[in-house]
Design a protein around this motif. Structure first.
Motif, PDB file in Angstrom:
ATOM      1  N   UNK A 180      14.982  34.209-153.716  1.00  0.00           N
ATOM      2  CA  UNK A 180      14.575  35.526-153.389  1.00  0.00           C
ATOM      3  C   UNK A 180      14.906  36.627-154.407  1.00  0.00           C
ATOM      4  N   UNK A 181      14.277  37.661-154.834  1.00  0.00           N
ATOM      5  CA  UNK A 181      14.517  38.516-155.367  1.00  0.00           C
ATOM      6  C   UNK A 181      14.035  39.998-154.963  1.00  0.00           C
ATOM      7  N   UNK A 182      14.784  40.850-155.382  1.00  0.00           N
ATOM      8  CA  UNK A 182      14.795  42.500-154.858  1.00  0.00           C
ATOM      9  C   UNK A 182      14.305  43.205-156.075  1.00  0.00           C
ATOM     10  N   UNK A 183      13.013  44.043-155.952  1.00  0.00           N
ATOM     11  CA  UNK A 183      12.595  44.901-156.729  1.00  0.00           C
ATOM     12  C   UNK A 183      12.386  46.321-156.186  1.00  0.00           C
ATOM     13  N   UNK A 377      20.538  49.276-154.179  1.00  0.00           N
ATOM     14  CA  UNK A 377      20.771  48.027-153.614  1.00  0.00           C
ATOM     15  C   UNK A 377      20.746  46.817-154.664  1.00  0.00           C
ATOM     16  N   UNK A 378      20.996  47.237-156.071  1.00  0.00           N
ATOM     17  CA  UNK A 378      20.985  46.433-157.094  1.00  0.00           C
ATOM     18  C   UNK A 378      22.396  46.564-157.583  1.00  0.00           C
ATOM     19  N   UNK A 556      17.892  41.149-149.605  1.00  0.00           N
ATOM     20  CA  UNK A 556      18.702  42.411-150.159  1.00  0.00           C
ATOM     21  C   UNK A 556      20.039  41.879-149.588  1.00  0.00           C
ATOM     22  N   UNK A 557      21.146  42.618-150.331  1.00  0.00           N
ATOM     23  CA  UNK A 557      22.569  42.469-149.696  1.00  0.00           C
ATOM     24  C   UNK A 557      22.825  43.167-148.772  1.00  0.00           C
TER      25      UNK A 557
END
Length: 681
Positions: A180-183, A377-378, A556-557
């Protein structure tokens, strides 16, 4: 891939024994005179040498143990990991005339910034002419200036950006690693589509989706940072871009059917594939400097190391993202090579705030950083923040960013140079306070912190507003202050000459305050609203493997409480009390701010305008509602203004925050303008 012109057999270096160096081969593509052979003072002429470095590293070596996913990188028959990086070197033709210092400029998204910074030169990715040499400062001083590729997500756009060929991590059976990746995407003008990591400074190569039609991917949007997110139906968006009016599938671009709204925050969670082993970029940086500093010439190849024997010390310099890279490089304990030798003796970290970055993690992107509005959130800004011991009572965490280097022996000397913007938009106070924002922390004896009061992130700009509510900041600081600080750093490294004492705002003397206290201090100015909040990094929980392996399991975290950040206190004019107060701040004709607000035409009205500062000139005469003293009451004559301005210039020169040549230039410029005119870049 960049094509190389191999001008002669002697320009191709033979392989160096792996046992001797992690750089195993150097290909020289070009070697020629720089700036038409111009003679730079006593140093004389410079030459340009560019090409490509090839690396071969041991994935089992202790020196490489911190590199995320190095155990999953492809290996050659000898069991080692190979990669490459571009390099670009400017050096004195006569090696005896150099000053013995290698200045390494960390490229920013592939761009070279040292000549633009120290020489006030025309910015370019391929410096070669007198215009690119600017005022010639670095050359007259005798520095050898080096750039190398380190960032695997730089896209080759044909302009000469530095590239690095980092391997892709694979599962043990050779299949693609996915996760999973968040952009996050935010635009300042209406768009139908945008690449994941678009930037006006250079768009970075994102990680592709495993499936253009992935039904599990989720897109949400929110009108502001504090607004609730709403789900965008899957049939209302796509992995695609708009080209010539047509929607074309694209694995690293987001298309929204109704368009991307300015100021809205779009958050995409999807399954990505093929993470780069990004931490090898940091290891390669280490090994490149080790090669240029320590590798001797050999009988087999007289040109194997163009700097052989020329430099007895090295200083690393970086702006913004590049400064964050330096801090992260030190945090990872990479400032000693595989033989335990010092890589950099000193570091000048400019406008990096308290951040490090996603430089050594799975699916990490070097370009990402947080601000009050964007990318909260990164985890680019993470604990610990300070180069001395820091504790977080909420998580029971303790640490300091130099702990790994401290355990290895001698620490490099470090300057953290900040502008006001870093306190507002990059959590700069966390460099020297506890995470509750309650008390100051003692500094590491090998570190100095300098705030350039009232300045904005990238220095002077025109006063046009762009996305901002107020005029942007024209305060010129970048060249003059950094030239003086580079000289001080080199004197500290080479001769143990103590640099100027730190100049930064503190809690204990009232010059570092909460946003609420700042609001009570700021003058009353008609039509001017102050910020309601500054950037506060969040405590983020990305799962059990994040701290130890750089792999996020929660995307996401989970969001925890923010760290408490503070901002510089101001005087009755709205100008900051602490730090290096340039003459235009000490003897002001305006209020200079490191912050600005977004104009409502660009969405997210009232949010901080990212890394922009502001400029509010004083009125010539008393104006209703403006509490600041007008110019006609402040300075009775232009001569009085010039006398006070001159005193401020001399004071900065005496404190070694200006070189004599820059002090004289400032005085000359001040004489040419009246007291009500803004300084010009």
């Amino acid at each position: 891939m960049k094509q190389f012109l191999f001008v002669s057999l002697s320009a191709i270096l033979v392989s160096v024994s792996v046992a001797q160096a992690e750089v195993t081969r150097v290909e020289i593509a070009e070697r020629k005179s720089f700036a038409e052979g111009h003679q730079f003072g006593q140093t004389g002429a410079y030459e340009l040498v560019s090409g490509r470095l090839y690396f071969d590293v041991d994935p089992l070596a202790d020196a490489n143990s911190r590199v995320c996913d190095i155990d999953l990188a492809p290996r050659n028959p000898a069991g080692r990991v190979e990669f490459w990086a571009d390099f670009f070197l400017l050096k004195p033709v006569d090696s005896s005339k150099g000053n013995g210092c290698l200045l390494y400029d960390v490229h920013n998204r592939g761009s070279k910034l040292a000549l633009w910074t120290f020489n006030d030169a025309e910015i370019t990715s391929s410096p070669s002419t007198m215009a690119h040499a600017g005022n010639g400062f670095l050359m007259r001083e005798g520095y050898s200036v080096l750039w190398t590729g380190w960032n695997g997500d730089v896209v080759d756009d044909g302009t000469g950006r530095l590239l690095a060929g980092l391997p892709i991590a694979k599962n043990s059976d050779g299949t693609s690693i996915t996760g999973l990746n968040y952009v996050e995407i935010l635009v300042d003008e209406p768009k139908e589509s945008q690449e994941f990591y678009f930037s006006p400074w250079g768009t970075s190569a994102g990680y592709p989706t495993v499936d253009l039609h992935d039904s599990t991917a989720k897109l949400t949007r929110r009108a502001s940072r504090s607004a609730e997110a709403s789900l965008v139906p899957r049939d209302e968006w796509a992995f695609a871009e708009v080209e010539g009016g047509k929607v074309v599938p694209h694995s690293t671009s987001l298309y929204v059917k109704e368009g991307l709204k300015p100021g809205w925050i779009y958050e995409l969670v999807y399954t990505a594939r093929d993470p780069r082993v990004s931490g090898l970029g940091l290891a390669g940086l280490r090994d490149a400097i080790s090669f240029f500093r320590y590798n001797p010439r050999t009988a087999e190849a007289a040109t194997d190391n163009p700097l052989s024997g020329m430099c007895d010390r090295a200083i690393i310099f970086g702006i913004s993202q590049s400064g964050r890279l330096i801090h992260h490089f030190m945090y990872e304990g990479l400032n000693n090579d595989v033989k335990g030798r010092t890589v950099f003796d000193g570091a000048v970290i400019h406008v990096a705030g308290a951040g490090k970055g996603l430089f050594n993690s799975r699916f990490g992107m070097a370009t990402v950083y947080g601000t009050q509005l964007r990318n909260n959130l990164l985890p680019a800004d993470f604990f610990p923040f300070t180069p001395t011991l820091q504790a977080d009572r909420l998580t029971n965490a303790k640490g300091d960013t130099l702990a790994r280097l401290r355990s290895q022996g001698e620490l490099p000397k470090i300057f953290f140079v900040q502008t006001s913007t870093e306190y507002w938009s990059r959590a700069g106070s966390l460099l020297h306070t506890d995470v509750e924002g309650v008390r100051d922390l003692d500094l590491e004896e090998n570190a100095r912190i300098y705030l350039i009061a009232g300045a904005q992130h990238l220095g002077a700009t025109s006063t046009d507003r762009t996305i901002c509510r107020y005029m942007r900041n024209p305060l010129k600081h970048r060249g003059p202050v950094l030239r003086a600080l580079l000289k001080s750093m080199d004197d500290w490294v080479a001769r143990e000459a103590e640099p100027p004492a730190s100049e930064y705002p503190r809690i204990d003397d009232g010059t570092l305050v909460s946003v609420q206290e700042f609001q009570s201090q700021f003058p009353t100015i008609p039509g001017v609203e102050t910020p309601a909040v500054c950037y506060q990094p969040l405590r983020l929980n990305l799962g059990p493997r994040w701290q130890t392996e750089g792999i996020a399991d929660i995307v996401p975290p989970i969001v925890g409480k923010p760290y408490q950040t503070l901002v510089p206190a101001v005087d009755e004019d709205g100008n900051e009390l602490a730090g290096i107060r340039l003459p235009d701040v000490a003897v002001p004709t305006a209020t200079y701010m490191g912050w600005n607000l977004r104009d409502e035409a660009y969405g997210a009205a009232g949010s901080l305008a990212d890394l922009h500062g502001g400029y509010l000139p004083f009125s010539a005469t008393r104006q209703v509602g403006d509490s600041r003293v007008p110019l006609n009451e402040r300075y009775r004559t232009h001569e009085e203004y010039l006398a006070k301005y001159s005193t401020a210039v001399v004071s900065l020169w005496q404190q070694r925050f200006l070189l004599a040549v820059d002090a004289m230039s400032m005085l000359s410029e001040a004489r040419k303008r009246n007291s009500g005119k803004a300084p010009e870049e």
